[in-house]
Design an enzyme around this catalytic site. Structure first.
Site, PDB file in Angstrom:
ATOM      1  N   LYS A  13       4.583  29.092   5.790  1.00 41.46           N
ATOM      2  CA  LYS A  13       4.610  28.003   6.783  1.00 41.46           C
ATOM      3  C   LYS A  13       4.994  26.658   6.173  1.00 41.46           C
ATOM      4  O   LYS A  13       5.795  25.927   6.745  1.00 41.46           O
ATOM      5  CB  LYS A  13       3.243  27.869   7.474  1.00 41.46           C
ATOM      6  CG  LYS A  13       2.892  28.981   8.426  1.00 41.46           C
ATOM      7  CD  LYS A  13       1.717  28.624   9.303  1.00 41.46           C
ATOM      8  CE  LYS A  13       0.461  28.296   8.527  1.00 41.46           C
ATOM      9  NZ  LYS A  13      -0.001  29.418   7.660  1.00 41.46           N
ATOM     10  N   ARG A  88      -5.677  25.071  15.797  1.00 41.09           N
ATOM     11  CA  ARG A  88      -6.142  26.301  15.147  1.00 41.09           C
ATOM     12  C   ARG A  88      -6.860  27.234  16.121  1.00 41.09           C
ATOM     13  O   ARG A  88      -7.170  28.363  15.773  1.00 41.09           O
ATOM     14  CB  ARG A  88      -7.087  25.962  13.990  1.00 41.09           C
ATOM     15  CG  ARG A  88      -6.394  25.364  12.783  1.00 41.09           C
ATOM     16  CD  ARG A  88      -7.336  25.227  11.614  1.00 41.09           C
ATOM     17  NE  ARG A  88      -6.698  24.647  10.445  1.00 41.09           N
ATOM     18  CZ  ARG A  88      -5.976  25.321   9.563  1.00 41.09           C
ATOM     19  NH1 ARG A  88      -5.786  26.613   9.739  1.00 41.09           N
ATOM     20  NH2 ARG A  88      -5.429  24.719   8.530  1.00 41.09           N
ATOM     21  N   ARG A 127       0.304  36.184  -7.319  1.00 39.36           N
ATOM     22  CA  ARG A 127       0.432  34.836  -7.887  1.00 39.36           C
ATOM     23  C   ARG A 127      -0.470  34.652  -9.106  1.00 39.36           C
ATOM     24  O   ARG A 127      -1.602  35.125  -9.119  1.00 39.36           O
ATOM     25  CB  ARG A 127       0.090  33.768  -6.831  1.00 39.36           C
ATOM     26  CG  ARG A 127       1.022  33.799  -5.640  1.00 39.36           C
ATOM     27  CD  ARG A 127       1.002  32.533  -4.828  1.00 39.36           C
ATOM     28  NE  ARG A 127      -0.315  32.162  -4.343  1.00 39.36           N
ATOM     29  CZ  ARG A 127      -0.507  31.218  -3.413  1.00 39.36           C
ATOM     30  NH1 ARG A 127       0.523  30.574  -2.887  1.00 39.36           N
ATOM     31  NH2 ARG A 127      -1.728  30.930  -3.013  1.00 39.36           N
ATOM     32  N   ARG A 159      -6.277  33.050  -9.365  1.00 42.44           N
ATOM     33  CA  ARG A 159      -7.318  32.304  -8.663  1.00 42.44           C
ATOM     34  C   ARG A 159      -8.129  33.260  -7.785  1.00 42.44           C
ATOM     35  O   ARG A 159      -7.600  34.252  -7.285  1.00 42.44           O
ATOM     36  CB  ARG A 159      -6.693  31.213  -7.779  1.00 42.44           C
ATOM     37  CG  ARG A 159      -6.049  30.105  -8.547  1.00 42.44           C
ATOM     38  CD  ARG A 159      -5.502  28.993  -7.676  1.00 42.44           C
ATOM     39  NE  ARG A 159      -5.491  29.287  -6.241  1.00 42.44           N
ATOM     40  CZ  ARG A 159      -4.946  28.469  -5.340  1.00 42.44           C
ATOM     41  NH1 ARG A 159      -4.379  27.345  -5.710  1.00 42.44           N
ATOM     42  NH2 ARG A 159      -4.964  28.770  -4.071  1.00 42.44           N
ATOM     43  N   ARG A 170      -9.210  36.720   4.268  1.00 39.50           N
ATOM     44  CA  ARG A 170      -8.573  35.559   4.907  1.00 39.50           C
ATOM     45  C   ARG A 170      -7.702  35.996   6.078  1.00 39.50           C
ATOM     46  O   ARG A 170      -7.645  35.319   7.110  1.00 39.50           O
ATOM     47  CB  ARG A 170      -7.731  34.799   3.884  1.00 39.50           C
ATOM     48  CG  ARG A 170      -8.551  34.024   2.849  1.00 39.50           C
ATOM     49  CD  ARG A 170      -7.700  33.550   1.697  1.00 39.50           C
ATOM     50  NE  ARG A 170      -6.702  32.582   2.115  1.00 39.50           N
ATOM     51  CZ  ARG A 170      -5.657  32.223   1.358  1.00 39.50           C
ATOM     52  NH1 ARG A 170      -5.489  32.767   0.170  1.00 39.50           N
ATOM     53  NH2 ARG A 170      -4.801  31.321   1.809  1.00 39.50           N
TER      54      ARG A 170
END
Length: 216
Positions: A13, A88, A127, A159, A170
């Site tokens: 996004k 949201r 990542r 992370r 998530r």
């Protein structure tokens, strides 16, 4: 052109918002940018938001909405804008609709970046972040064979919020919170989905093709 960009974490996004807004010559407005501008500028709303943030609490909707209202009333947003990160939920969508109606405006389009869960996990769980310079590398896309940053030599680590279990959680939270919002805008007849897989340039091209019929 007044549009909202929605999509799951890892859909790209932020990147697409930048390119689309630039192509349409409208400001990209994200809640993150609004928060930072208000806090660093020391506005009354920024000071209020900071009291919540300093305690580790979520900033209440009414403060976020007031910030969005202030930002959308600025001169550069009068001929259009791209909203990223707001609304949201359906309650925020209804407030945005009423806010724009008061100004004699309405959303032209809600663009949904569509990407399946496995692709999101592939993007995010791959990542690695440099502990020294903070640069992000990807084990697959950057063909990383070691745990060292090519830029500074720092050690790369994963992370916690990029770990697969966290990413999938998530995604579940996103589906729970955003599915009703997607349905709301579909009922309004202004929702268009765009395949967000593939090279960034191709996704941008698809997005612009989807937007074109809605341009006045």
């Amino acid at each position: 052109m007044r549009l909202v960009l929605v999509g799951p974490p890892g859909a790209g996004k932020g990147t697409q918002a930048q390119y689309i807004a630039s192509n349409l010559s409208i400001p990209k407005i994200s809640t993150g940018d609004i928060f930072r501008a208000n806090v660093s500028g020391g506005t009354d709303l920024g000071k209020l938001a900071k009291t919540y943030m300093d305690r580790g609490d979520l900033v209440p909707d009414k403060v976020t909405i007031a910030m969005v209202r202030d930002r959308l009333s600025e001169d550069d947003a009068q001929d259009g804008f791209l909203l990223d990160g707001f609304p949201r939920n359906v309650a925020q969508a209804e407030i945005l609709r009423d806010m724009l109606k008061d100004w004699g405006q309405a959303l032209d389009l809600v663009l949904e970046l569509v990407v399946d869960d496995d692709e999101v996990v592939r993007r995010l769980a791959g990542r690695r972040t440099c502990s020294q310079c903070g640069r992000i590398w990807h084990v697959e896309f950057d063909d990383k064979q070691d745990d060292r940053c090519d830029a500074c030599g720092g050690t790369l680590f994963q992370r916690d919020d990029d770990k697969e279990d966290t990413v999938r959680h998530r995604l579940e939270v996103y589906q729970e919170q955003t599915s009703p919002l997607i349905a709301y805008y579909a009922d309004e007849g202004i929702l268009v989905g765009v395949d967000a897989t593939g090279p960034v340039e191709e996704v941008t091209q698809r997005a612009m093709e989807a937007i074109r019929p809605f341009m006045g």
